[in-house]
Design an enzyme around this catalytic site. Sequence first.
Site, PDB file in Angstrom:
ATOM      1  CE  LYS A  87      -3.951  -2.136   2.305  1.00 39.17           C
ATOM      2  NZ  LYS A  87      -4.840  -2.140   3.497  1.00 39.17           N
ATOM      3  CE  LYS A  95      -7.449  -9.268  -0.550  1.00 41.15           C
ATOM      4  NZ  LYS A  95      -7.198  -8.917   0.865  1.00 41.15           N
ATOM      5  CE  LYS A  99     -15.444  -3.091   0.194  1.00 44.85           C
ATOM      6  NZ  LYS A  99     -15.099  -4.356   0.859  1.00 44.85           N
TER       7      LYS A  99
END
Length: 326
Positions: A111, A192, A195
């Site tokens: 991230k 994966k 959203k």
Amino acid sequence: MARVLSGVQPSGEMHLGNYLGAVRQWVSHQQEHDAYFCIVDLHALTIEIEPQHLRERTLDAAVNLLAAGLDPALCTVFVQSQVPEHPRLTWLLECTTAMGELRRMTQFKDKGRGQEDVRVGLFTYPVLMAADILLYDAERVPVGDDQRQHLELARDLAQRFNQRFGTTFVVPDAAIPQVGARVMDLQHPERKMSKSVSSPLGTIGVLDDPADIERKIRKAVTDTDGDVRYDPSTKPGLSNLLDIFAAASGRRPQEIASEYQRYGDLKRDAADAVIELLRPVRERHGEYSADLSGVRAVLETGARKAHEVASATYLRAAEAVGLLMR
């Protein structure tokens, strides 16, 4: 009963990966354990989010959890920020955590990659996650496979604290489902289901219309050889479908593969299984959405119960490190 705890971020609509990888397991745990389930709104602050959106998503997350089958008569559902011991214990744990441990966290690397100014909260949130767990003396923590590294950190911190200051925390174990633990994107099976990644056809929302679910599974990426077999390394798309079908039907993916010769038939039956699996969730979601005051009452009751447990644990830890108590 053994105590279990897990949490979910208020990040919007629940998708099939969330449900199969975590929440459905929570529903089964509440029948057998002293279960605590937390909406971790403090974790959501590690990214940019409008205050009103955060409040709305937190309430939406509660509706989703109750619709998925969590029963406040059997478990405790609460919001993380409504129990002040979470950030308080985080500071005690941060003072026993090494920078190198946090630098090794895979999610932080992923991230934070390419960001010029990475938020401190993104770096330290695994310690907040450890506090979330340790506050409740949780023995089992149902988590997705991608959270195992963070749970290992929580175990390490608990053991280190206990060795340095005396037995204070229960050292938790992971509870990861064997089937459906890691649901992949239907269009990009190398990543994966999420959203946060723009893949409209690759992500199945728990509240999706049945026709949309059927369409997404029908268009799911497979391969060209036409051989129905479970082989994640060479047939990731097809194997992901088999994993989903298996999780929805309670069977083994290898067993399901042996019953099909054509991809089309497999996709049709997989879609039917997923639609039927999610039907009661969609129905309950409508009921809870129409009674948001009742949902808020569930969270209020849950926060009071969680605070009773968390405050006792925090005081135990604070005394252990030598803080002068009131």
